[in-house]
Enzyme design. Structure first.
Site, mmCIF file in Angstrom:
data_model
loop_
_atom_site.group_PDB
_atom_site.id
_atom_site.type_symbol
_atom_site.label_atom_id
_atom_site.label_comp_id
_atom_site.label_asym_id
_atom_site.label_seq_id
_atom_site.Cartn_x
_atom_site.Cartn_y
_atom_site.Cartn_z
ATOM 1 N N ASN A 189 0.881 -1.082 -0.306
ATOM 2 C CA ASN A 189 0.008 -0.098 -0.022
ATOM 3 C C ASN A 189 0.917 1.013 0.059
ATOM 4 O O ASN A 189 0.317 2.357 0.188
ATOM 5 C CB ASN A 189 -0.873 0.007 1.284
ATOM 6 C CG ASN A 189 -2.027 -1.204 1.427
ATOM 7 O OD1 ASN A 189 -1.666 -2.326 2.017
ATOM 8 N ND2 ASN A 189 -2.915 -1.227 0.390
ATOM 9 N N ILE A 222 0.994 6.922 0.849
ATOM 10 C CA ILE A 222 0.377 5.769 1.408
ATOM 11 C C ILE A 222 -1.030 5.532 1.169
ATOM 12 O O ILE A 222 -1.759 6.721 1.051
ATOM 13 C CB ILE A 222 0.663 5.986 2.946
ATOM 14 C CG1 ILE A 222 1.819 6.029 3.398
ATOM 15 C CG2 ILE A 222 0.014 4.789 3.667
ATOM 16 C CD1 ILE A 222 2.175 6.912 4.820
ATOM 17 N N CYS A 223 -1.406 4.494 0.966
ATOM 18 C CA CYS A 223 -2.927 4.438 0.678
ATOM 19 C C CYS A 223 -3.502 3.863 1.967
ATOM 20 O O CYS A 223 -3.412 2.587 2.550
ATOM 21 C CB CYS A 223 -3.080 3.119 -0.724
ATOM 22 S SG CYS A 223 -4.882 2.935 -0.818
ATOM 23 N N LEU A 224 -3.997 4.508 2.790
ATOM 24 C CA LEU A 224 -4.650 4.114 4.172
ATOM 25 C C LEU A 224 -5.972 4.891 4.205
ATOM 26 O O LEU A 224 -6.149 6.099 4.062
ATOM 27 C CB LEU A 224 -3.742 4.117 5.121
ATOM 28 C CG LEU A 224 -4.167 3.922 6.567
ATOM 29 C CD1 LEU A 224 -4.444 2.365 6.709
ATOM 30 C CD2 LEU A 224 -3.090 4.438 7.682
#
Lengths: 180, 748
Positions: free
Chosen positions: A108, A116-118
C-alpha cells in the site's frame, strides 16, 4: 496535573473561536497549534513501542518527522522507517499528509514517492484521530497490508511469499541515518 | 674704595636722619630729647613681671608718656619701637613658657582640670599685664594680641588640649539628673575668649558637645524602642545643651533674638549630630527592632524622621543585609522563622520608607535565599490555610483578603503618580502597598508551584480525615474559598474537585452500602485531580481482600465506566481481635491489620513470610514496626529473631503496666505525599521523553537545538546549563551519546 488542565483547555478555546469570527483565522491557527502541542505531549508520554514523531523545528508545529519500527513477528521487524507528516491549517478537520521518507516496499505504499494508501488518511478520516492513532495504524498496516487496493502491485502479489518479499524489501530498504 | 658718589649719598642720608630726629632743634638737643622719649616709651610698654608695678598706675607719668610717643611718632620711629617691643616680649615669654610647663606637668600628674583652669587664669594675668595701654593705638594693640597668641599657642602642648577638652566637658550638664548642673562659669569663658582659645579650639569644644550628645543618646535610647525618643531628646537639647552653648556661641548676644540668630547655625549642627547618632544607634539595633515589632514602632518612627534629616539609607540597608546574612539566612534558622522575620521586615521598612526602596534592597537576598529552601512553599502554603502548629500567623487576620497583585506598569494618567525615589536601583519595581501574601507569593516567579503545593497539602489533610467528619471537610472548603479570592477561581479548580470527591465519596458510599452493606468506607479520589500519591502494592489478605472485591463489584455496578484502584496503605482499620481469653480493640494502619489477619491462618510466621504474603514492596523496617505494634499490645511475641507467634492466651508475666497499654494506639500519620522536589523530578522525566522523541526522529542535535526544541514541552523552564547537566547525567547512564557537540540516542 498539567495534562488535565491542558486537555481541558482546547475545547474552551475552540468555543471561543466560534464566537469571534473576526479573528478566526489567526486564533484558528492558534487552536490548531494548541491541539498539535497537546498531541505531542500525549504522544511523548504514551510510550507506545516502536512509534515516535516530533516537530521538525520548534517554530513550526505543522511539519513533523516520525519514526515507525516494524512490529516484531512481521517481515518488517527490526527495520525503522522515517515518515514525514504535514498538518494542514484546518487540521484536525482534514487529515494530515503523510509520506514514507525511507523507501518502503509495501503493497500500500508507493515505493518512489512514499505515498500511502490508508483509508483513515483519506475518506475515513475523523477529527478524533490523532498522530498517535495514525502512527499505530501505520505500524499495523506494515504487518497487515490491504492487498485489495495496492499501490505497489509487485509487492501485493509477492506478499504471499514472505521470504521472497523480504528479499525485495531489504533490497530497497535503506537504514536511517542520524541526520534528519 | 668708596667712591665720591657713595660718600655723598651716605652724607645726604645722614643729614636727613639727623634732621628728622633733631627736629630743627639747635645742636643735638633734639637728639637728646628723642633719646629720652625713646627710653620712656620703652619703659612704658616693656613686658613686665607680674610683681612689677604698672607704669600706668603713676598718673604723673601719663602725660610724659603721651608726649614721648608723640615725639617718636613725629620722628616716624614708632614701627621701630613696635619691633623692639615685640622682641622684648619674645624674650620675656620664656618666663610664661616655664610656667605653662609647670602647670601642665602638674596636670599630667593629677589630671585635675582645676590646674588647667588656674593656668588659664594665670595666662590671663600675664596677658593683662602686658597689654599696652589703649591710648597707644589699635596697631600696637592688635600686634600685641597676635604676637601673644602666637607665642602662647606655640607653647601649648597636646596635653593642654586634652586638659582643655576635659575642662570644657566638666562644664556640661551632667547626664545624671540627680546631681545639679555646674553653675555657668562666665569668667572662665571670658578668659578663653580673651586669650583667643575659643577661636583656636572651636573644633574641640564642638567635639565635646558632640560627644556629650552621643553619650546621652546612647545612654537613654539604647533598647528603648517602644516609644519615640526624638521628642524627648529635642527637649533635653533645649533644656540642657542650649544653655551651655549660649555661653560660648552667643556670648556677645545682647537680646534673646540676637542669641537665637547666633545659635541657629551651630544649633542645627548639633541637632543634626543628635539625629545622626540616634540614626546610627537604631541602624545598629535594626535587626532586633524588627524582631520586636510591633512593640518597637516608636523606634521605627524615630528612624524615619532621622532618615529625613540624615541620609543614612545606604548604611541602613548595608547593616540590615549584613545582620540578615549573619543571623537569619543560615541553615540553622527555621524556614518559618525566616518567613516571619521577612514579614516583619516588610512591615517595619514600610514604616521607615513608604516607597519601598529600602525594602526592595534588603529583601532581595532574603527572597533569593528562600527560593533555595525546599520547604519555603510548604511553609507559606500551610500558613495560608492556617495549618500551623502554634506561632503567629504570617498574615494578620484583619488584613483584607484580596486577589494577588501583579506588577503593573505605571499609570501615567494617575494625578498622584510619583517618580521613583532617587536611590532606587534600575530593577526596582515600585512596590505598591500590596498585602503580605502577594509579596510572599511573588518570591517565586510562578504561582503554579503554590497551587501545586496547596493541592499536596489539601490532599494530606483531606486524607487524614477519618470517619465521616463533615465538619473538617467544611473547614477545608472554607479555607479554599478564601484562597480562591487570592489565587483566582481557575487555579483552584483542582482543589474544588478534590473537595467534591470527598462529598461524592460519601454519596457513593451511601449508595453502595444501601445495595450491599459493607464494613469498608472508601474515599474515592479522581486520580487526575489529586497529587501523585505514593503507590504501593500492599495486597490486603484474607477477609480484607474479600471486602474490597465485594465493594469494587458494587461500585462498578453503580458506576460502570469507572474502576476502583485501591490504595490500602492510606486507610485505617478498626479491629476487634477475639482471642481465646480476651478481646483486643485497636485502630491501626492497614499494614498492621494485614499482618494480624495472616495470623488468623497460622500462629507462627517469620517476617519474610509475612512480607511475601502482603506484597514485596513493603519495607522491612515498616513491617517490623507494624509487628512491634502488636507486640506492644501483647498480641504477638517475637519468638526467635524475626519470627513471631500469636499469643492466644495473654502472657501473665508482664507487669500490669503492660496490660494497660491495650489502649488504642492511633498512629495516624499523614499519608506521604510527594514533595515539590519529587514533582520536579517527575517534570524532568517528561522532558526526557521529549528529548528522546526529538532525538529519535530528528537524529543528532546540538544542545542549543535541544534547548529550543524543548520549548515545545509545556512548562519547560530550565536553563541551558541545567539542560547540559541533565544531558551529562543521561550520558553517564548511557542513554545518550555525544560527538562533536551533537547529541544522539545511544544505540541499543
Amino acid at each position: 496535573m498539567e495534562q488535565v488542565t491542558s486537555s481541558l483547555a482546547p475545547s474552551r478555546a475552540t468555543t471561543l473561536n466560534k464566537s469571534g469570527p473576526a479573528s478566526s483565522s489567526q486564533s484558528g491557527a492558534g487552536s490548531v497549534t494548541k491541539r498539535l502541542g497537546n498531541e505531542l505531549m500525549t504522544l511523548m508520554m504514551s510510550s507506545s513501542p516502536g512509534i515516535s514523531a516530533f516537530p521538525k523545528t520548534d517554530s513550526n508545529l505543522f511539519d513533523w518527522i516520525g519514526t515507525i519500527e516494524g512490529a516484531p513477528g512481521t517481515v518488517y521487524a527490526g527495520l525503522s522507517f522515517r515518515i514525514s507528516i504535514h498538518f494542514p491549517s484546518n487540521y484536525p478537520y482534514v487529515a494530515p499528509i503523510i509520506q514514507f521518507e525511507t523507501p518502503c516496499y509495501h503493497p500500500n505504499v508507493d515505493l518512489k514517492t512514499g505515498t500511502i494508501c490508508l483509508d483513515i488518511l483519506k475518506d475515513k478520516w475523523s477529527a478524533v484521530y490523532s498522530v498517535q492513532t495514525i502512527l499505530i495504524s501505520l505500524q499495523s498496516l506494515l504487518g497487515e497490508p490491504n492487498n485489495e487496493s495496492p499501490l505497489n502491485n509487485d509487492a501485493a502479489t509477492l506478499w504471499d511469499n514472505q521470504e521472497a518479499f523480504k528479499v525485495q524489501l531489504l533490497r530497497h530498504y535503506r537504514p536511517l541515518k542520524d541526520d534528519a | 674704595m668708596a667712591t665720591d658718589a657713595l660718600r655723598a649719598q651716605v652724607a645726604a642720608k645722614w643729614q636727613e636722619s639727623f634732621a628728622r630726629l633733631n627736629q630743627n632743634e639747635p645742636g643735638i638737643v633734639g637728639l637728646l630729647n628723642f633719646s629720652q622719649a625713646w627710653d620712656i616709651a620703652r619703659e612704658c610698654i616693656r613686658p613686665r613681671g607680674l610683681d612689677e608695678p604698672d607704669p600706668s598706675t603713676r598718673n604723673v607719668d601719663r602725660s610724659k608718656f603721651q608726649a614721648s610717643f608723640e615725639l617718636l611718632n613725629r620722628c616716624r620711629r614708632l614701627p621701630i619701637l613696635l619691633e623692639s617691643f615685640l622682641e622684648d616680649m619674645r624674650k620675656r615669654f620664656l618666663v610664661i613658657e616655664e610656667e605653662v610647663k609647670e602647670f601642665l606637668l602638674e596636670y599630667e600628674r593629677t589630671s585635675n582640670t582645676t590646674v588647667i583652669l588656674n593656668l588659664v587664669f594665670r595666662l590671663l594675668q600675664w596677658y593683662k599685664k602686658w597689654l599696652p595701654m589703649q591710648e597707644l593705638g589699635a596697631t600696637l594693640h592688635s600686634a600685641f594680641v597676635l604676637s601673644f597668641q602666637t607665642h602662647l599657642f606655640s607653647v601649648l602642648t597636646p596635653t593642654f588640649v586634652r586638659g582643655f577638652k576635659e575642662l570644657c566637658a566638666s562644664t556640661l550638664p551632667s547626664a545624671d539628673p540627680e546631681t545639679s548642673d555646674p553653675a555657668p562659669n562666665v569668667e572662665m569663658w571670658q578668659a578663653f575668649e580673651t586669650l583667643g582659645l575659643l577661636d583656636r579650639y572651636e573644633n574641640i569644644i564642638a567635639s565635646v558637645g558632640y560627644e556629650h550628645i552621643e553619650a546621652h543618646v546612647v545612654a537613654t535610647c539604647t533598647g528603648q524602642w517602644s516609644e519615640s525618643m526624638l521628642g524627648q531628646l529635642r527637649k533635653w537639647m533645649t533644656d540642657k545643651v542650649v544653655p551651655w552653648m549660649l555661653l560660648m556661641y552667643a556670648r556677645n548676644a545682647t537680646t534673646a533674638d540676637d542669641a537665637r540668630a547666633m545659635l541657629q547655625n551651630v544649633g542645627s549642627r548639633f541637632d543634626f549630630h543628635m539625629a545622626k547618632t540616634l540614626c546610627d544607634l537604631r541602624t545598629k539595633e535594626i535587626f532586633d527592632i524588627i524582631i520586636d515589632y510591633p512593640d518597637s514602632s516608636g523606634a521605627l518612627q524615630d528612624l524615619k524622621e532621622c532618615m529625613h534629616r540624615v541620609d543614612q539609607r545606604a548604611s541602613l540597608v548595608h547593616t540590615l543585609r549584613k545582620a540578615n546574612q549573619k543571623r537569619l539566612l543560615h541553615p540553622g534558622a527555621d524556614t518559618r522563622l525566616i518567613l516571619t522575620q521577612y514579614v516583619a521586615i516588610i512591615k517595619c521598612l514600610r514604616i521607615v520608607d513608604p516607597p519601598g526602596v529600602l525594602l526592595f534592597k534588603v529583601a532581595d537576598p532574603i527572597r533569593r535565599y528562600l527560593r533555595e529552601r525546599p520547604d519555603t512553599i510548604r511553609c507559606i502554603v500551610s500558613n495560608l490555610v492556617g495549618d500551623d502548629d502554634g506561632g503567629d500567623p504570617l498574615v494578620d487576620d484583619n488584613e483584607p483578603i484580596q486577589p494577588l497583585q501583579h506588577w503593573e506598569l505605571d499609570d501615567y494618567t494617575d494625578p498622584n503618580w510619583e517618580p521613583e525615589p532617587v536611590d532606587a536601583g534600575p530593577d526596582f519595581r515600585a512596590n505598591k502597598p500590596s498585602d503580605v501574601i502577594s509579596t510572599l507569593v511573588s518570591i517565586y516567579d510562578s504561582r503554579d508551584l503554590f497551587v501545586k503545593e496547596l493541592q499536596v497539602l489539601l490532599a494530606q489533610r483531606l486524607l487524614a480525615i477519618s470517619d465521616d467528619n463533615t465538619e473538617k471537610v467544611e473547614k477545608e472548603r472554607r479555607s479554599i474559598e478564601i484562597l480562591k479570592i487570592r489565587f483566582g477561581e481557575a487555579a483552584l479548580q483542582v482543589c474544588e474537585v478534590m473537595l467534591k470527591d470527598m462529598t461524592d465519596s460519601k454519596r457513593i458510599d451511601g449508595h453502595v452500602q444501601s445495595q450491599k452493606a459493607s464494613i469498608i468506607h472508601p474515599t474515592i479520589l479522581s486520580k487526575h485531580f489529586w497529587p501523585m500519591l505514593e503507590a504501593t502494592d500492599i495486597g490486603m489478605p484474607g477477609q480484607f481482600r474479600m471486602f474490597q472485591e465485594e465493594y469494587a463489584k458494587e461500585f462498578s455496578a453503580f458506576k460502570p465506566d469507572k474502576k476502583l484502584r485501591w490504595l490500602p496503605h492510606l486507610g485505617t482499620v478498626q479491629l476487634v481481635l477475639h482471642l481465646r481469653d480476651r478481646t483486643v480493640e485497636a485502630d491501626v494502619p492497614p499494614l498492621e491489620a494485614a499482618f494480624i489477619e495472616l495470623f488468623s491462618q497460622q500462629d507462627v510466621w517469620t517476617l519474610d513470610e509475612l512480607i511475601a504474603n502482603v506484597g514485596s514492596s513493603v519495607d522491612r523496617t515498616a513491617a517490623l514496626n507494624a509487628l512491634l505494634t502488636w507486640v506492644d499490645l501483647g498480641v504477638l511475641k517475637e519468638q526467635t529473631e524475626n519470627s513471631f507467634k500469636l499469643l492466644e492466651e495473654a502472657e501473665t508475666a508482664p507487669e500490669g503496666a503492660r496490660e494497660s497499654r491495650t489502649v488504642t494506639r492511633s498512629v495516624v500519620e499523614l499519608p506521604p505525599a510527594p514533595s515539590v522536589q519529587q514533582q520536579q523530578a517527575e517534570q524532568m522525566r517528561v522532558y526526557w521523553k521529549f528529548i528522546e522523541g526529538m532525538l529519535t526522529n530528528l537524529g543528532s542535535l546540538s544542545l542549543d537545538r535541544i534547548q529550543s526544541m524543548l520549548k515545545l514541552a509545556p512548562g519547560y523552564d530550565q536553563s541551558i546549563d541545567q539542560l547540559s547537566m541533565f544531558m551529562e547525567a543521561a550520558r553517564l547512564e548511557e542513554l545518550v551519546a555525544v560527538r562533536d557537540g551533537m547529541w544522539k540516542l545511544a544505540s541499543k
